[in-house]
Design a protein around this motif. Structure first.
Motif, PDB file in Angstrom:
ATOM      1  N   LEU A 187      -2.068  -9.094  -3.767  1.00 47.37           N
ATOM      2  CA  LEU A 187      -3.323  -8.559  -3.256  1.00 47.37           C
ATOM      3  C   LEU A 187      -3.199  -8.231  -1.775  1.00 47.37           C
ATOM      4  N   GLY A 188      -2.547  -9.124  -0.998  1.00 48.72           N
ATOM      5  CA  GLY A 188      -2.339  -8.851   0.427  1.00 48.72           C
ATOM      6  C   GLY A 188      -1.506  -7.611   0.643  1.00 48.72           C
ATOM      7  N   ALA A 189      -0.452  -7.416  -0.205  1.00 43.97           N
ATOM      8  CA  ALA A 189       0.396  -6.228  -0.066  1.00 43.97           C
ATOM      9  C   ALA A 189      -0.406  -4.961  -0.366  1.00 43.97           C
ATOM     10  N   ARG A 190      -1.256  -5.000  -1.390  1.00 46.00           N
ATOM     11  CA  ARG A 190      -2.072  -3.833  -1.712  1.00 46.00           C
ATOM     12  C   ARG A 190      -3.061  -3.529  -0.590  1.00 46.00           C
ATOM     13  N   GLU A 191      -3.662  -4.578  -0.021  1.00 48.87           N
ATOM     14  CA  GLU A 191      -4.599  -4.359   1.086  1.00 48.87           C
ATOM     15  C   GLU A 191      -3.892  -3.791   2.312  1.00 48.87           C
ATOM     16  N   GLU A 192      -2.688  -4.300   2.580  1.00 51.44           N
ATOM     17  CA  GLU A 192      -1.932  -3.776   3.721  1.00 51.44           C
ATOM     18  C   GLU A 192      -1.565  -2.322   3.496  1.00 51.44           C
ATOM     19  N   TRP A 195      -4.601  -0.266   4.045  1.00 52.29           N
ATOM     20  CA  TRP A 195      -4.904  -0.166   5.470  1.00 52.29           C
ATOM     21  C   TRP A 195      -3.997   0.852   6.156  1.00 52.29           C
ATOM     22  N   ARG A 196      -2.695   0.831   5.780  1.00 50.96           N
ATOM     23  CA  ARG A 196      -1.775   1.803   6.370  1.00 50.96           C
ATOM     24  C   ARG A 196      -2.158   3.218   5.990  1.00 50.96           C
ATOM     25  N   GLU A 197      -2.552   3.423   4.719  1.00 49.20           N
ATOM     26  CA  GLU A 197      -2.984   4.758   4.300  1.00 49.20           C
ATOM     27  C   GLU A 197      -4.205   5.209   5.081  1.00 49.20           C
ATOM     28  N   ALA A 202      -6.480   8.483   9.402  1.00 53.01           N
ATOM     29  CA  ALA A 202      -7.214   8.598  10.665  1.00 53.01           C
ATOM     30  C   ALA A 202      -6.391   9.332  11.711  1.00 53.01           C
ATOM     31  N   ARG A 203      -5.077   9.059  11.776  1.00 57.68           N
ATOM     32  CA  ARG A 203      -4.231   9.768  12.728  1.00 57.68           C
ATOM     33  C   ARG A 203      -4.177  11.254  12.421  1.00 57.68           C
TER      34      ARG A 203
END
Length: 230
Positions: A187-192, A195-197, A202-203
């Protein structure tokens, strides 16, 4: 002339009614005389205590066993709280304790508690090498070995079973914890990754936002230059 009765008929005639198809209550005074070392017929004896719940629960089945084995074996019971002499001689430590006595040998029962299982045990008899001499016929080494085996069966093996159950429970909880940990990591890997996406999106939006005013400014300058030329 009266018909001559055989020894079995005489024995059946003199036996009390409780000995024929019913449970016989034995005492310190008559245990040896009645059981007679399991000769000529075997005896299956229950050592019990009146306050023992398991003993009370099996009372009806014990009576059914006496009816089922009528003529094959004697089914008896001994109140170990009052008949202390017999209970001490046989080394009774827990209740109920079931002992099969046959041919001057004996063996404690350790199987399932049911009428059919008891009947099979009695009818199977005592094989060579799987029974002990009667307590009064045992040598000192045999008494020590018998006591050690009884302690092993009554104390050590239950402790091993408890330890095995605890180890199984610990392993099960540990596997659940590891599974939960893997789920949390996934779950943490999916959230990370999410977040990166989002940060990458945003960039990209910021770049597009900076590029749009520059392109609009260039178009305005071109339009202004064209007006001066006219």
């Amino acid at each position: 002339m009266r018909p001559r009765l055989g020894p079995w008929a005489v024995a059946a005639a003199v036996l009390p009614r409780s000995a024929r198809g019913e449970v016989v209550s034995l005492t310190d005074a008559d245990f040896d005389a009645r059981v007679a070392g399991g000769i000529p017929k075997p005896w299956f004896v229950k050592f019990y205590a009146p306050w023992c719940g398991h003993c009370r629960a099996m009372a009806k089945d014990w009576a059914l066993l006496a009816q089922q084995l009528e003529g094959e074996a004697g089914i008896a019971q001994v109140d170990a709280t009052t008949e202390v002499g017999v209970a001490t001689e046989w080394g009774i430590r827990g209740y109920p304790t079931l002992v099969l006595i046959s041919g001057n040998r004996s063996k404690k029962y350790s199987g399932f508690y049911s009428v059919d299982a008891w009947a099979r045990f009695v009818r199977a008899g005592l094989g060579i090498g799987e029974a002990w001499p009667l307590p009064k016929h045992r040598s000192r080494p045999e008494r020590l070995l018998c006591s050690a085996l009884e302690v092993l069966l009554e104390l050590v093996l239950p402790l091993l079973v408890v330890a095995a159950v605890l180890c199984g429970a610990f392993w099960y909880l540990w596997s659940l914890e590891k599974r939960a940990q893997r789920s949390r990591e996934a779950l943490g890997a999916r959230e990370e990754e999410r977040w990166r996406e989002q940060m990458e999106a945003a960039r990209v939006r910021r770049r597009e936002g900076r590029a749009r005013p520059e392109s609009q400014g260039g178009a305005v300058e071109l339009a202004a230059d064209g007006g001066r030329e006219r």
